[in-house]
Design a protein around this motif. Sequence first.
Motif, PDB file in Angstrom:
ATOM      1  N   ALA A  82       0.627  -0.639   0.124  1.00 55.76           N
ATOM      2  CA  ALA A  82      -0.095   0.107  -0.385  1.00 55.76           C
ATOM      3  C   ALA A  82       1.325   1.111   0.095  1.00 55.76           C
ATOM      4  CB  ALA A  82      -0.851  -0.007   0.998  1.00 55.76           C
ATOM      5  N   PRO A  83       0.187   2.500  -0.312  1.00 59.03           N
ATOM      6  CA  PRO A  83       1.586   3.528  -0.946  1.00 59.03           C
ATOM      7  C   PRO A  83       1.667   4.329   0.970  1.00 59.03           C
ATOM      8  CG  PRO A  83      -0.618   3.878  -1.608  1.00 59.03           C
ATOM      9  CD  PRO A  83      -0.950   2.938  -1.402  1.00 59.03           C
ATOM     10  N   GLY A  84       1.292   3.924   1.755  1.00 57.83           N
ATOM     11  CA  GLY A  84       1.560   4.394   3.200  1.00 57.83           C
ATOM     12  C   GLY A  84       2.040   2.990   3.264  1.00 57.83           C
ATOM     13  N   GLY A  85       2.756   2.288   2.847  1.00 55.06           N
ATOM     14  CA  GLY A  85       4.059   1.440   3.746  1.00 55.06           C
ATOM     15  C   GLY A  85       3.644   0.219   4.071  1.00 55.06           C
ATOM     16  N   ASP A  86       2.704   0.551   5.061  1.00 53.07           N
ATOM     17  CA  ASP A  86       2.073   0.101   6.450  1.00 53.07           C
ATOM     18  C   ASP A  86       1.827  -1.532   5.594  1.00 53.07           C
ATOM     19  OD1 ASP A  86      -0.001   1.456   5.382  1.00 53.07           O
ATOM     20  OD2 ASP A  86      -1.189   1.225   7.796  1.00 53.07           O
ATOM     21  N   ARG A  87       0.845  -1.816   4.882  1.00 49.39           N
ATOM     22  CA  ARG A  87      -0.280  -2.921   4.530  1.00 49.39           C
ATOM     23  C   ARG A  87       0.394  -3.435   3.384  1.00 49.39           C
ATOM     24  NH1 ARG A  87      -6.265  -0.337   4.752  1.00 49.39           N
ATOM     25  NH2 ARG A  87      -5.261   1.338   3.439  1.00 49.39           N
ATOM     26  N   LEU A  88       0.490  -4.828   3.274  1.00 45.60           N
ATOM     27  CA  LEU A  88       0.490  -5.632   2.223  1.00 45.60           C
ATOM     28  C   LEU A  88      -1.024  -5.948   1.835  1.00 45.60           C
ATOM     29  CD1 LEU A  88       3.156  -7.629   3.815  1.00 45.60           C
ATOM     30  CD2 LEU A  88       4.035  -6.207   1.242  1.00 45.60           C
ATOM     31  N   TYR A  89      -1.227  -6.541   0.215  1.00 48.45           N
ATOM     32  CA  TYR A  89      -1.874  -6.702  -0.667  1.00 48.45           C
ATOM     33  C   TYR A  89      -1.508  -7.740  -1.328  1.00 48.45           C
ATOM     34  CZ  TYR A  89      -5.089  -3.265   1.053  1.00 48.45           C
ATOM     35  OH  TYR A  89      -6.349  -2.549   1.815  1.00 48.45           O
ATOM     36  N   LEU A  90      -2.342  -9.278  -1.132  1.00 43.88           N
ATOM     37  CA  LEU A  90      -1.701 -10.507  -1.380  1.00 43.88           C
ATOM     38  C   LEU A  90      -2.689 -10.715  -2.389  1.00 43.88           C
ATOM     39  CD1 LEU A  90      -1.247 -11.128   2.183  1.00 43.88           C
ATOM     40  CD2 LEU A  90       0.700 -10.366   0.624  1.00 43.88           C
ATOM     41  N   SER A  91      -1.688 -11.780  -3.125  1.00 42.17           N
ATOM     42  CA  SER A  91      -3.516 -13.169  -4.069  1.00 42.17           C
ATOM     43  C   SER A  91      -2.746 -14.152  -3.300  1.00 42.17           C
ATOM     44  CB  SER A  91      -2.643 -13.085  -5.353  1.00 42.17           C
ATOM     45  OG  SER A  91      -2.786 -12.013  -5.923  1.00 42.17           O
ATOM     46  N   ALA A  92      -3.539 -15.079  -3.071  1.00 44.88           N
ATOM     47  CA  ALA A  92      -3.178 -16.231  -2.496  1.00 44.88           C
ATOM     48  C   ALA A  92      -4.099 -17.684  -3.540  1.00 44.88           C
ATOM     49  CB  ALA A  92      -4.338 -17.231  -0.664  1.00 44.88           C
ATOM     50  N   GLU A  93      -3.420 -18.792  -3.063  1.00 43.10           N
ATOM     51  CA  GLU A  93      -3.919 -20.024  -4.090  1.00 43.10           C
ATOM     52  C   GLU A  93      -5.097 -20.337  -4.442  1.00 43.10           C
ATOM     53  OE1 GLU A  93      -1.411 -20.958  -6.083  1.00 43.10           O
ATOM     54  OE2 GLU A  93       0.550 -21.086  -5.418  1.00 43.10           O
ATOM     55  N   ASP A  94      -5.467 -20.259  -3.195  1.00 41.18           N
ATOM     56  CA  ASP A  94      -7.330 -19.574  -3.178  1.00 41.18           C
ATOM     57  C   ASP A  94      -7.863 -19.100  -4.494  1.00 41.18           C
ATOM     58  OD1 ASP A  94      -7.243 -18.037  -1.748  1.00 41.18           O
ATOM     59  OD2 ASP A  94      -8.606 -18.771  -0.137  1.00 41.18           O
ATOM     60  N   LEU A 120      -3.360 -10.373  -7.886  1.00 36.77           N
ATOM     61  CA  LEU A 120      -3.154  -8.848  -7.753  1.00 36.77           C
ATOM     62  C   LEU A 120      -2.556  -8.667  -8.815  1.00 36.77           C
ATOM     63  CD1 LEU A 120      -3.873  -5.842  -5.861  1.00 36.77           C
ATOM     64  CD2 LEU A 120      -2.619  -7.458  -4.160  1.00 36.77           C
ATOM     65  N   HIS A 121      -1.972  -7.223  -9.259  1.00 32.78           N
ATOM     66  CA  HIS A 121      -0.771  -6.733  -9.703  1.00 32.78           C
ATOM     67  C   HIS A 121      -0.732  -5.419  -9.277  1.00 32.78           C
ATOM     68  CE1 HIS A 121       0.315  -9.580 -11.647  1.00 32.78           C
ATOM     69  NE2 HIS A 121      -0.467 -10.437 -11.866  1.00 32.78           N
ATOM     70  N   GLY A 122      -2.131  -4.095  -9.093  1.00 34.28           N
ATOM     71  CA  GLY A 122      -1.734  -2.677  -8.611  1.00 34.28           C
ATOM     72  C   GLY A 122      -2.907  -2.586  -7.952  1.00 34.28           C
ATOM     73  N   ILE A 123      -2.322  -1.019  -6.530  1.00 31.71           N
ATOM     74  CA  ILE A 123      -2.851  -0.214  -5.724  1.00 31.71           C
ATOM     75  C   ILE A 123      -3.452   1.343  -6.619  1.00 31.71           C
ATOM     76  CG2 ILE A 123      -0.872  -0.274  -4.290  1.00 31.71           C
ATOM     77  CD1 ILE A 123      -2.642  -0.289  -1.806  1.00 31.71           C
ATOM     78  N   SER A 124      -3.709   1.556  -6.330  1.00 36.73           N
ATOM     79  CA  SER A 124      -4.442   3.095  -6.741  1.00 36.73           C
ATOM     80  C   SER A 124      -3.269   4.182  -5.623  1.00 36.73           C
ATOM     81  CB  SER A 124      -5.734   3.580  -6.773  1.00 36.73           C
ATOM     82  OG  SER A 124      -6.028   3.673  -5.831  1.00 36.73           O
ATOM     83  N   PRO A 125      -3.358   5.043  -6.068  1.00 37.66           N
ATOM     84  CA  PRO A 125      -2.268   5.998  -5.804  1.00 37.66           C
ATOM     85  C   PRO A 125      -2.551   6.751  -4.318  1.00 37.66           C
ATOM     86  CG  PRO A 125      -2.190   6.385  -7.974  1.00 37.66           C
ATOM     87  CD  PRO A 125      -3.108   5.555  -8.048  1.00 37.66           C
ATOM     88  N   ASP A 126      -3.685   6.387  -4.430  1.00 39.08           N
ATOM     89  CA  ASP A 126      -4.314   7.019  -3.265  1.00 39.08           C
ATOM     90  C   ASP A 126      -4.562   5.472  -1.771  1.00 39.08           C
ATOM     91  OD1 ASP A 126      -6.556   6.106  -4.481  1.00 39.08           O
ATOM     92  OD2 ASP A 126      -7.568   7.588  -4.389  1.00 39.08           O
ATOM     93  N   GLY A 127      -4.133   4.542  -2.648  1.00 42.59           N
ATOM     94  CA  GLY A 127      -5.004   3.436  -1.634  1.00 42.59           C
ATOM     95  C   GLY A 127      -6.173   2.550  -2.390  1.00 42.59           C
TER      96      GLY A 127
END
Length: 290
Positions: A82-94, A120-127
């Motif tokens: 995430a743009p703030g650097g505090d969170r991750l967004y993840l893709s899982a095998e399910d 998942l591949h992208g996140i907008s600049p505002d998160g």
Amino acid sequence: MPRTLQPGQRCEVWVGSALTGSRELICSTDSLLLEAPNWTPDGSALILNGAGTLWRLQLVGRSLAAIRVTGVPALNNDHVIAPGGDRLYLSAEDGHLYRAGIDGGDAERVTAADGFAHYLHGISPDGGRLAAVAIEAGDFSRPGRLVTMPADGGPFTAVDTGPGHCDGPEYSPDGAWIYLNTEAFTDRPGHAQLARVRPDGSRLECLLRSASVDWFPHLSPDGRFASYLRFPAGTLGHPENLDVEVVVVALEDWTTPLYSWAVFGGQGTLNVNSWAPGSDHFAFVTYPFD
């Protein structure tokens, strides 16, 4: 199942310079197959996946440590910070997308059981929004479709990119475009080309018409440069263990590479945005045999 190294194979993490064309080996291992680096916004580390989990590679000292994410199946190589650097967004095998803290902990699912597998591949600049590929019923004989959705969860919105499979959708730094690879500009099976489209689906534009199969365009944070992965003509999908090229271009001229590196890789080499916050370097992964 998470990928593993074959006998006699190594995993190497490299950092390449968009300014000089030099590259530096920062990690080499014959025991763990790492994939798809993200560069943390504070510039201190790379986040990669391997063996179904996440790993942090510190750039000072070059120590490698697992990031323990709980409440989620095995992870694949589609993840963003995430743009703030505090969170991750993840893709899982399910086939679902998850959100977790940058240091791990409990993950929260953000996709609904809507009959699609999500990558998942992208996140907008505002998160606020995610850009992903949705595949109906997880059936890879069907083309992937570009979708966007609220980062906190909610129904996705399909973005029309024409016929054929698309992949690797990623917002531009100003949020005005989504960059991707797509088969919409060819009738040759698998012949992905680089393109961009407005988030509302207007103005689909081909960026480069080439004889190679081109995947995963990634823009530097300042919008000066882009990296992408060039597969040989006739490649179907983005398979592992091929001779490929990592390419760097100036954003105003996709036809003339600034630099390119011939490497043994493919899947895992450059699946997600790996640019440093200063926009002068980016990371990629290779898988050579001894």
